[in-house]
Design a protein around this motif. Structure first.
Motif, PDB file in Angstrom:
ATOM      1  N   GLN A  47      80.062  60.917  50.810  1.00  0.00           N
ATOM      2  CA  GLN A  47      80.834  62.009  50.221  1.00  0.00           C
ATOM      3  C   GLN A  47      80.612  63.305  50.994  1.00  0.00           C
ATOM      4  OE1 GLN A  47      83.128  60.989  47.976  1.00  0.00           O
ATOM      5  NE2 GLN A  47      82.125  59.044  48.484  1.00  0.00           N
ATOM      6  N   THR A  48      81.718  64.043  51.208  1.00  0.00           N
ATOM      7  CA  THR A  48      81.652  65.266  52.012  1.00  0.00           C
ATOM      8  C   THR A  48      81.870  66.534  51.203  1.00  0.00           C
ATOM      9  OG1 THR A  48      83.997  65.021  52.550  1.00  0.00           O
ATOM     10  CG2 THR A  48      82.397  64.069  54.099  1.00  0.00           C
ATOM     11  N   TYR A  63      72.281  60.633  43.905  1.00  0.00           N
ATOM     12  CA  TYR A  63      73.442  61.452  43.551  1.00  0.00           C
ATOM     13  C   TYR A  63      73.039  62.941  43.495  1.00  0.00           C
ATOM     14  CZ  TYR A  63      77.075  63.424  40.493  1.00  0.00           C
ATOM     15  OH  TYR A  63      78.068  64.203  39.954  1.00  0.00           O
ATOM     16  N   GLU A  96      78.094  54.814  49.186  1.00  0.00           N
ATOM     17  CA  GLU A  96      79.242  55.673  48.867  1.00  0.00           C
ATOM     18  C   GLU A  96      78.798  57.106  48.582  1.00  0.00           C
ATOM     19  OE1 GLU A  96      82.632  54.887  48.991  1.00  0.00           O
ATOM     20  OE2 GLU A  96      81.721  53.201  50.047  1.00  0.00           O
ATOM     21  N   LEU A 155      83.444  60.281  42.442  1.00  0.00           N
ATOM     22  CA  LEU A 155      82.747  59.004  42.598  1.00  0.00           C
ATOM     23  C   LEU A 155      81.961  58.683  41.335  1.00  0.00           C
ATOM     24  CD1 LEU A 155      81.949  56.645  44.535  1.00  0.00           C
ATOM     25  CD2 LEU A 155      79.952  58.025  45.130  1.00  0.00           C
ATOM     26  N   ASP A 214      84.348  65.457  45.556  1.00  0.00           N
ATOM     27  CA  ASP A 214      84.439  64.021  45.834  1.00  0.00           C
ATOM     28  C   ASP A 214      83.255  63.268  45.235  1.00  0.00           C
ATOM     29  OD1 ASP A 214      86.831  64.330  47.182  1.00  0.00           O
ATOM     30  OD2 ASP A 214      85.892  64.376  49.173  1.00  0.00           O
ATOM     31  N   LEU A 215      82.098  63.883  45.280  1.00  0.00           N
ATOM     32  CA  LEU A 215      80.902  63.277  44.690  1.00  0.00           C
ATOM     33  C   LEU A 215      81.077  63.127  43.175  1.00  0.00           C
ATOM     34  CD1 LEU A 215      78.032  62.272  45.400  1.00  0.00           C
ATOM     35  CD2 LEU A 215      77.223  64.593  44.952  1.00  0.00           C
TER      36      LEU A 215
END
Length: 162
Positions: A126-127, A152, A122, A135, A131-132
């Motif tokens: 992430q783009t 991450y 996941e 998450l 969004d990261l």
């Protein structure tokens, strides 16, 4: 611990101790008393609250009592404030002719031996940094794995440098 959360610990002439854990502040609230040696009280608390004792061995009895008290207060609050009722913690046996009950009672299999594989995948999907971050916010417990945190941070740097 706050004064209203302090639990009663009693010492007995035979060397035993007693620990009282209350589910609320009032006298009319539910409470439970554990009596025995330190080891016996520890085992009784673990058994009563459903803690895995092997996970609690690093904790002092005092810290274990704090965890148990927090759990008791949480259950007491849910019961009194939300007028909720505790249901069985053990799933009922699924009937052989009920596929939904069977599916609900089954535990999903891990596709790999790596419990962090899903979150690592996941992270790579992430783009954007936003969004990261979302998450991370939704899955904070999984980030205690150093490999997950490293992935991450690396993904964040890659997105920042674009």
């Amino acid at each position: 611990m706050k004064a209203d959360q302090a639990e009663l610990v009693t010492s007995y002439p035979d060397g035993a101790i007693g620990v009282t854990i209350k589910y609320g502040k009032g006298y009319e609230d539910t409470w439970v008393v554990f009596r025995g040696s330190v080891r016996q009280v520890r085992e009784l608390i673990c058994d009563y609250f459903g803690f895995e004792c092997k996970d609690e061995t690093d904790l002092s009895l005092s810290a274990l009592v704090v965890n148990a008290t927090n759990l008791a207060h949480g259950k007491g609050n849910v019961a009194s404030i939300l007028d909720a009722r505790v249901v069985s913690e053990t799933p009922a046996q699924a009937s052989a002719d009920d596929p939904w009950a069977t599916a609900s009672a089954s535990k999903p299999e891990q596709p790999t031996g790596n419990a962090s594989a899903w979150i690592l995948g996941e992270i790579e999907k992430q783009t954007s940094i936003a969004d990261l971050q979302k998450l991370w916010a939704a899955n904070q417990a999984m980030f205690s794995d150093p490999a997950v945190m490293t992935a991450y941070k690396a993904r964040g740097r890659a997105l920042k440098n674009g």
